[in-house]
Write an enzyme that holds these catalytic residues in place. Structure first.
Site, short mmCIF file in Angstrom:
data_model
loop_
_atom_site.label_atom_id
_atom_site.label_comp_id
_atom_site.label_asym_id
_atom_site.label_seq_id
_atom_site.Cartn_x
_atom_site.Cartn_y
_atom_site.Cartn_z
N ILE A 124 -69.18 54.04 38.85
CA ILE A 124 -70.67 53.40 39.34
C ILE A 124 -72.16 54.29 39.03
O ILE A 124 -72.00 55.41 39.43
CB ILE A 124 -70.52 53.05 40.79
CG1 ILE A 124 -70.09 54.37 41.84
CG2 ILE A 124 -69.20 52.16 41.00
CD1 ILE A 124 -70.06 54.25 43.10
N ASP A 139 -62.59 57.07 44.59
CA ASP A 139 -63.09 58.20 44.04
C ASP A 139 -64.66 57.90 43.98
O ASP A 139 -65.01 57.13 43.27
CB ASP A 139 -62.55 58.43 42.49
CG ASP A 139 -63.10 59.78 41.87
OD1 ASP A 139 -64.28 59.74 41.41
OD2 ASP A 139 -62.17 60.73 41.80
N LEU A 151 -67.01 59.14 41.87
CA LEU A 151 -67.50 59.09 40.84
C LEU A 151 -67.23 57.75 39.99
O LEU A 151 -67.76 57.54 39.21
CB LEU A 151 -67.30 60.33 39.78
CG LEU A 151 -67.69 61.58 40.31
CD1 LEU A 151 -67.18 62.71 39.17
CD2 LEU A 151 -69.26 61.60 40.28
N GLU A 152 -66.05 57.08 40.28
CA GLU A 152 -65.58 55.92 39.82
C GLU A 152 -65.97 54.71 40.48
O GLU A 152 -66.46 53.98 39.87
CB GLU A 152 -63.84 56.24 39.54
CG GLU A 152 -63.37 57.40 38.98
CD GLU A 152 -61.90 57.38 38.67
OE1 GLU A 152 -61.44 56.43 38.10
OE2 GLU A 152 -61.51 58.58 39.11
N MET A 153 -65.22 54.46 41.21
CA MET A 153 -65.77 53.08 42.33
C MET A 153 -66.22 53.36 43.40
O MET A 153 -66.80 52.46 44.16
CB MET A 153 -64.34 52.29 42.36
CG MET A 153 -63.66 51.84 40.93
SD MET A 153 -62.25 50.96 41.24
CE MET A 153 -62.14 50.07 39.72
#
Length: 462
Positions: free
Chosen positions: A218, A258, A260-262
Site C-alpha cells: 500500500i 503487515d 508494508l504490504e496491506m
C-alpha cells in the site's frame, strides 16, 4: 654393510607400517550390526566418521590445533554442518522417525559421488569410506524410506526411486471454499487503502509472482524480500522464506497485517466484507460462523491448494515419455543430480522441503556488499532464534522457475543463468563450464507445468 643395514631397516619400517595400516583397518572397520535397517544406517554413518564434520556436538580432533591443518579442519566442520546435520539424522534413526526427503537425497548423492568422507579426511582416518556392504545398506534404506514415507505412484517404474518426482494432478478440496477463496484472493478490500490484494504480488497469469526485485505494498511502499510463487505452495513444508507460517492458511493471515504490504487489521477487514450482502450470504452457506479471520484465510488457502502445475515436460518424462525431452535437457538433469542440485531441490515440488544455509562455501552477504536488511536476511532464525538457523532460508521450488525471475530471497539474480552461477559460487564451490550451465538451465525450463489459472488475467492486473 651399512647399505645392507639401511636397506633392512627401511624394509622393516615398511613392513611395520603396512602392518600398522592393516591392523588399523581391521580394527577400525566395524561390522554392520544385526539390527533394524535404520540402526544399520546409523552404524554406517558413525563408523565412517561422517559425524566428525556433520554434527553440532562433534569434537575437534587433536590436529585441529595445528597451524595449517587446524584452519582446514575448522572450515570443513563448519561447511559440513551447514550442509547437513547427521547428528540429528542419527537421532531420527534411533527414534524410528522419518528422515526428510532432502537428507535422504544428500546421503544418497554423497554415496554416488563418493564425496563423503572428504579425501583429506580419509588420508588421516584410513578406512573411512563406504564398502560394498555399507553401500548396499544405504541404498536399500533410501529406497525403502522413499517408498514408505514419500510414495508417488505417478512415475514410471524405472524412475520410481528418483529424488525428483511428478506433481500430483490435484489434491482434495472443497469446491465451495475454492470459489470463495478465488474471490477473496483478488479482493483489494483486504488492504487498508483498498488497492492491494493477494493477486497484486502474486498475479496468477505471471506464474504467481510480480516480477519485481521486492514487492510493492500500500502507498507504493517497497518490501524487503522477493515474492515467492503461489503455484505449488501447498507442497511446501512451510510458508515464507523464513518458514514463519506453518501452512497456507497461516500464510494468508500474514500480509493483511503487515504495515508494508496491506497494512490493515481484522476488525477493519471483517467490517468491509460484512457490509457486502452477497459476501455475507456466500460465507454463511459455507461457514456457520460467518466472516472472520479464520474463515477468510481458510477459504484463500483452499483456493491456493488448487494451484498445482502438473504435466510439465519433465513430469511427462518421469512418467515414461522418453521422447518429450531433448538430449541436452536430459544431460541437464544428469548434471542437476551430479552437482547435488537435486539434494536441496528434491521431491514433488523440487524444493520447499528444507531450510538451507545461504553461503555454505563462500559468504554471500559479504559478497553482496549491502548491509543486512533487518530480519529479512536472517532466515529461519526469525522463527527459532537459534544461531544454527541464522541465514537459513526455505529452499524455493524450481517448478515454473523459468517464469519467476528475479531469483533468490533478495531478488538479486535477474536471470536463471545468474541464479545458477550463484549456487555454484556460494553453495557448492564447484567450477562448471558455460556449456554445463546452459544445459542445467535447459533442464530447468522443462519444469514449467500446466494450470488453467496461469492464463487467467484478473481485471485491473493486465
Amino acid at each position: 654393510m651399512n647399505k645392507k643395514r639401511a636397506f633392512l631397516f627401511t624394509l622393516l619400517v615398511l613392513i611395520l607400517g603396512l602392518g600398522a595400516i592393516a591392523i588399523y583397518r581391521f580394527n577400525f572397520r566395524k561390522s554392520i550390526p544385526e539390527a533394524s535397517l535404520a540402526l544399520q544406517v546409523k552404524a554406517v554413518l558413525t563408523n565412517n566418521g561422517c559425524l566428525a564434520c556433520h554434527a553440532s556436538d562433534a569434537e575437534k580432533p587433536f590436529y585441529s590445533n595445528f597451524p595449517v591443518a587446524g584452519k582446514l579442519v575448522q572450515q570443513d566442520m563448519r561447511n559440513g554442518l551447514r550442509y547437513i546435520d547427521l547428528g540429528k539424522v542419527c537421532q531420527e534413526l534411533e527414534a524410528g522417525k522419518p528422515v526428510s526427503e532432502v537428507n535422504l537425497a544428500k546421503i544418497e548423492q554423497s554415496m554416488i559421488n563418493e564425496s563423503m568422507p572428504l579425501t583429506k579426511y580419509k588420508m588421516i582416518h584410513w578406512g573411512t569410506s563406504y564398502n560394498d556392504a555399507e553401500k548396499d545398506v544405504l541404498t536399500r534404506w533410501v529406497k525403502e524410506t522413499r517408498a514408505f514415507y514419500y510414495p508417488n505412484s505417478l512415475a514410471a517404474p524405472e524412475f520410481a526411486g528418483e529424488p525428483l518426482q511428478p506433481v500430483p494432478d490435484s489434491i482434495p478440496v472443497d469446491p465451495r471454499k475454492v470459489a470463495l477463496g478465488f474471490k477473496l484472493y483478488h479482493d483489494t478490500r483486504i488492504s487498508a487503502d483498498n488497492t492491494v490484494s493477494c493477486a497484486t504480488c502474486h498475479p496468477l497469469h505471471k506464474a504467481g509472482v510480480d516480477g519485481l526485485k521486492t514487492s510493492k505494498g500500500i502507498y507504493d511502499q517497497i518490501g524487503g524480500i522477493n515474492a515467492p510463487t503461489v503455484y505449488n505452495a501447498g507442497l511446501n513444508m512451510s510458508q515464507f522464506w523464513d518458514g514463519r507460517a506453518a501452512d497456507l492458511q497461516a500464510q494468508a493471515g500474514g500480509p493483511p497485517l503487515d504495515v508494508l504490504e496491506m497494512g490493515s487489521n481484522w476488525d477493519e477487514i471483517n467490517g468491509k466484507l460484512r457490509a457486502d450482502k452477497e459476501m455475507v450470504k456466500e460465507f454463511a452457506s459455507i461457514y456457520p460462523e460467518g466472516i472472520n479471520e479464520h474463515t477468510i484465510t481458510d477459504a484463500i488457502a483452499e483456493f491456493e491448494k488448487t494451484l498445482l502445475t502438473p504435466n510439465s515436460r519433465f513430469d511427462r518424462y518421469l512418467k515414461g515419455d522418453k521422447n518429450v525431452l531433448t538430449a541436452d535437457e536430459i544431460a541437464g538433469y544428469h548434471l542437476f543430480k551430479k552437482y547435488n542440485c537435486a539434494t536441496c531441490h528434491a521431491g514433488e515440488n523440487i524444493g520447499g522441503r528444507s531450510y538451507e544455509y545461504m553461503g555454505i562455501v563462500a559468504d554471500y552477504f559479504e559478497h553482496r556488499g549491502l548491509p543486512l536488511h533487518d530480519n529479512k536476511d536472517y532466515g529461519h532464525f526469525n522463527v527459532t532464534q537459534d544461531s544454527v538457523d541464522f541465514q537459513r532460508f526455505k529452499t524455493p521450488t524450481l517448478r515454473n522457475v523459468a517464469l519467476t525471475a528475479p531469483y533468490l530471497h533478495d531478488g538479486s539474480a535477474q536471470t536463471l543463468e545468474a541464479a545458477t552461477e550463484a549456487m555454484f559460487t556460494f553453495q557448492t564451490g564447484k567450477e562448471v563450464s558455460k556449456e554445463e550451465i546452459d544445459k542445467l538451465v535447459l533442464f530447468m525450463k522443462t519444469l514449467t507445468g500446466e494450470n488453467p489459472m496461469m492464463s487467467y488475467v484478473h481485471p485491473g492486473l493486465e
